[in-house]
Design an enzyme around this catalytic site. Structure first.
Site, mmCIF file in Angstrom:
data_model
loop_
_atom_site.group_PDB
_atom_site.id
_atom_site.type_symbol
_atom_site.label_atom_id
_atom_site.label_comp_id
_atom_site.label_asym_id
_atom_site.label_seq_id
_atom_site.Cartn_x
_atom_site.Cartn_y
_atom_site.Cartn_z
ATOM 1 N NE ARG A 27 44.186 35.690 39.139
ATOM 2 C CZ ARG A 27 43.731 36.428 40.141
ATOM 3 N NH1 ARG A 27 43.408 37.679 39.938
ATOM 4 N NH2 ARG A 27 43.574 35.908 41.324
ATOM 5 N NE ARG A 31 40.099 42.314 38.270
ATOM 6 C CZ ARG A 31 40.427 42.371 39.553
ATOM 7 N NH1 ARG A 31 39.759 43.164 40.353
ATOM 8 N NH2 ARG A 31 41.413 41.655 40.020
ATOM 9 N NE ARG A 40 32.287 38.159 35.248
ATOM 10 C CZ ARG A 40 32.951 38.562 36.310
ATOM 11 N NH1 ARG A 40 34.243 38.397 36.358
ATOM 12 N NH2 ARG A 40 32.335 39.116 37.321
ATOM 13 C CG ASP A 76 39.019 32.113 41.670
ATOM 14 O OD1 ASP A 76 39.564 33.159 41.283
ATOM 15 O OD2 ASP A 76 39.097 31.700 42.839
ATOM 16 C CE1 TYR A 151 41.620 34.346 49.456
ATOM 17 C CE2 TYR A 151 42.726 32.474 48.463
ATOM 18 C CZ TYR A 151 42.554 33.837 48.578
ATOM 19 O OH TYR A 151 43.316 34.694 47.825
HETATM 20 O O1 CP3 Z 1 45.237 33.309 34.936
HETATM 21 C C1 CP3 Z 1 44.161 33.378 34.295
HETATM 22 O O2 CP3 Z 1 43.998 34.155 33.333
HETATM 23 C C2 CP3 Z 1 43.061 32.388 34.638
HETATM 24 C C3 CP3 Z 1 42.107 32.836 35.569
HETATM 25 C C4 CP3 Z 1 42.358 32.830 37.072
HETATM 26 C C5 CP3 Z 1 41.497 33.555 37.931
HETATM 27 N N1 CP3 Z 1 41.839 33.266 39.207
HETATM 28 C C6 CP3 Z 1 40.398 34.414 37.480
HETATM 29 C C7 CP3 Z 1 39.935 35.499 38.366
HETATM 30 C C8 CP3 Z 1 43.271 32.158 37.867
HETATM 31 C C9 CP3 Z 1 44.425 31.265 37.465
HETATM 32 C C10 CP3 Z 1 42.925 32.432 39.219
HETATM 33 C C11 CP3 Z 1 43.613 31.832 40.370
HETATM 34 C C12 CP3 Z 1 43.462 32.456 41.689
HETATM 35 N N2 CP3 Z 1 42.326 32.933 42.287
HETATM 36 C C13 CP3 Z 1 44.508 32.546 42.627
HETATM 37 C C14 CP3 Z 1 45.898 32.051 42.410
HETATM 38 C C15 CP3 Z 1 46.672 32.993 41.573
HETATM 39 C C16 CP3 Z 1 47.145 34.212 42.296
HETATM 40 O O3 CP3 Z 1 46.694 35.299 41.944
HETATM 41 O O4 CP3 Z 1 47.976 34.049 43.189
HETATM 42 C C17 CP3 Z 1 43.986 33.150 43.780
HETATM 43 C C18 CP3 Z 1 44.750 33.482 45.042
HETATM 44 C C19 CP3 Z 1 42.601 33.377 43.554
HETATM 45 C C20 CP3 Z 1 41.617 33.942 44.497
HETATM 46 C C21 CP3 Z 1 41.041 35.190 43.928
HETATM 47 N N3 CP3 Z 1 40.044 35.211 42.973
HETATM 48 C C22 CP3 Z 1 41.448 36.533 44.151
HETATM 49 C C23 CP3 Z 1 42.510 36.970 45.113
HETATM 50 C C24 CP3 Z 1 40.661 37.359 43.307
HETATM 51 C C25 CP3 Z 1 40.746 38.865 43.113
HETATM 52 C C26 CP3 Z 1 39.638 39.621 43.759
HETATM 53 C C27 CP3 Z 1 39.591 41.046 43.260
HETATM 54 O O5 CP3 Z 1 38.586 41.436 42.671
HETATM 55 O O6 CP3 Z 1 40.603 41.765 43.454
HETATM 56 C C28 CP3 Z 1 39.801 36.506 42.592
HETATM 57 C C29 CP3 Z 1 38.827 36.901 41.559
HETATM 58 C C30 CP3 Z 1 39.231 36.618 40.171
HETATM 59 N N4 CP3 Z 1 39.707 35.424 39.719
HETATM 60 C C31 CP3 Z 1 39.131 37.505 39.070
HETATM 61 C C32 CP3 Z 1 39.555 36.808 37.940
HETATM 62 C C33 CP3 Z 1 39.579 37.284 36.516
HETATM 63 C C34 CP3 Z 1 38.632 38.946 39.153
HETATM 64 C C35 CP3 Z 1 37.150 38.975 39.327
HETATM 65 C C36 CP3 Z 1 36.417 39.656 38.208
HETATM 66 O O7 CP3 Z 1 36.930 39.822 37.090
HETATM 67 O O8 CP3 Z 1 35.247 39.968 38.465
#
Ligand code: CP3
Length: 351
Positions: A27, A31, A40, A76, A151
């Site tokens: 990640r 954000r 974004r 994602d 999910y």
């Molecule tokens: O690592 C990186 O920089 C690459 C980007 C990345 C994202 N999601 C971008 C993202 C990666 C590798 C993921 C994987 C992902 N997504 C996982 C596995 C990694 C982990 O955290 O265990 C999981 C479980 C998800 C599912 C998911 N997507 C979640 C739980 C969330 C958070 C929701 C929230 O707002 O709290 C997301 C959204 C997400 N994926 C964001 C980003 C940058 C945030 C959304 C935003 O910026 O609007």
């Protein structure tokens, strides 16, 4: 331009000698970076993942800012499901939310396959990134069958994964059918990324730690193996296998077909090494919350992770899970510098 396949990161994944310990952060894009929030503005999360220009720029942002040894594709784990036609969305502050949960055999039968064309913008972004990164390796990724299934079955994020487990324990054939479909989708998504030029892949089984070792071995491992072995047959790229709270599962996660096993912060890396076969490298495992502590604590804990990591065949420095949203980017940049400096000295001392 140097060859990413011979980069410090890829060499460490293969357990080869490196001049310093490579570092990247799960990640690292997202954000915690103001330049990400600016880009974004007004664009939905999944929409941004299907715009090659945005994916390219957001993936590059942390590489420029932190000087990390690898980029990870901005995307994602649920993106391939969405692209294949599953009705889902990512709700800010919540996570992936699915319109119709998948709980019965008929629901599984309705799951679409992923065709490479469905994620064409991802392939385009990977190709432009390989050029822009000038030798810095790009990590592709996918969600593992269990974490994706959670999910879909729960219809959103879940702490207990109770409905997912109920399906597993109560209707084993339907569970295996679902996990097999998800393995094929994950594999197809990874193939697209590797074909377009990704130098390594990470399989995120973030929630696998919710399972006992026996249940992991019976219900999950065969499907994660389909993905990891499928990639091994497809291309010679290192495969990282990561989950949270997986101290009791590490050996099985290696057995599923990993070159590198990711470890969260709960288990010291040297103990993780003892639980793993000699042939695999480790990735991790600074507690993401350490970033919020005063610098002397960051220093001490970063050094401790590096010291324990020297017991492994190869070590890729990372956090134990993703960067927390309020993290100070300057602290992350200093950690990268510190890891590089300290580990280069270790190499000199050893030589
Ligand atoms: O690592 C990186 O920089 C690459 C980007 C990345 C994202 N999601 C971008 C993202 C990666 C590798 C993921 C994987 C992902 N997504 C996982 C596995 C990694 C982990 O955290 O265990 C999981 C479980 C998800 C599912 C998911 N997507 C979640 C739980 C969330 C958070 C929701 C929230 O707002 O709290 C997301 C959204 C997400 N994926 C964001 C980003 C940058 C945030 C959304 C935003 O910026 O609007």
């Amino acid at each position: 331009m140097s060859d990413p396949a011979e980069s410090v990161f890829v060499r460490a994944c293969r357990g080869q000698r490196t001049p310093w310990t490579p570092v990247w952060f799960m990640r690292q894009a997202g954000r915690s970076l103001p330049e990400y929030r600016a880009l974004r503005e007004g664009v939905g999360m999944l929409e941004s993942c299907l715009r090659a220009d945005l994916v390219t720029e957001i993936t590059l942002q942390p590489v420029r800012r932190y000087g990390v040894d690898a980029a990870i594709l901005f995307s994602d784990i649920v993106l391939p499901l969405k692209a294949a036609g599953v009705d889902l969305d990512i709700k800010p502050g919540v996570g992936p939310v699915v319109a119709q949960p998948i709980r019965r055999a008929a629901d599984v039968a309705r799951l679409p396959d992923l065709e490479p064309d469905d994620v064409q913008p991802v392939a385009d972004a990977v190709r432009s990134l390989v050029t822009e990164l000038r030798g810095t390796p790009l990590i592709g990724f996918a969600g593992a069958p269990f974490t994706l299934a959670s999910y879909l079955v729960e219809s959103g994020p879940s702490r207990e994964h109770a409905r997912t487990k109920a399906l597993m324990y109560g209707d084993e054939p339907t569970w295996h059918a679902l996990a097999e479909r998800l393995a094929q989708i994950a594999l197809a998504f990874l193939r697209v990324q590797v074909q377009a030029g990704a130098s390594a892949v990470q399989l995120f089984d973030s929630w696998a730690g919710a399972l006992s070792a026996a249940d992991y071995a019976r219900y999950v491992l065969p499907h994660s193996r389909t993905v990891l072995e499928g990639i091994r047959h497809f291309a010679d790229v290192p495969r990282i296998h990561f989950g949270v709270n997986t101290g009791e599962l590490l050996g099985l996660m290696a057995d599923a077909g990993a070159d590198v096993v990711g470890v969260d912060w709960r288990l010291p890396l040297d103990e993780a090494v003892r639980r793993l076969p000699d042939s695999v490298a480790v990735q991790g495992n600074l507690d993401p919350a350490v970033v919020f502590a005063p610098w002397p604590a960051v220093l001490e804990r970063t050094r401790d992770v590096l010291r324990r990591g020297t017991t492994a065949r190869g070590h890729v420095f990372n956090l134990g899970h993703g960067v927390l949203p309020d993290s100070d980017p300057d602290v992350l940049a200093r950690i990268v510098e510190l890891v590089h400096e300290e580990s280069a000295t270790q190499v000199q001392d050893a030589g």
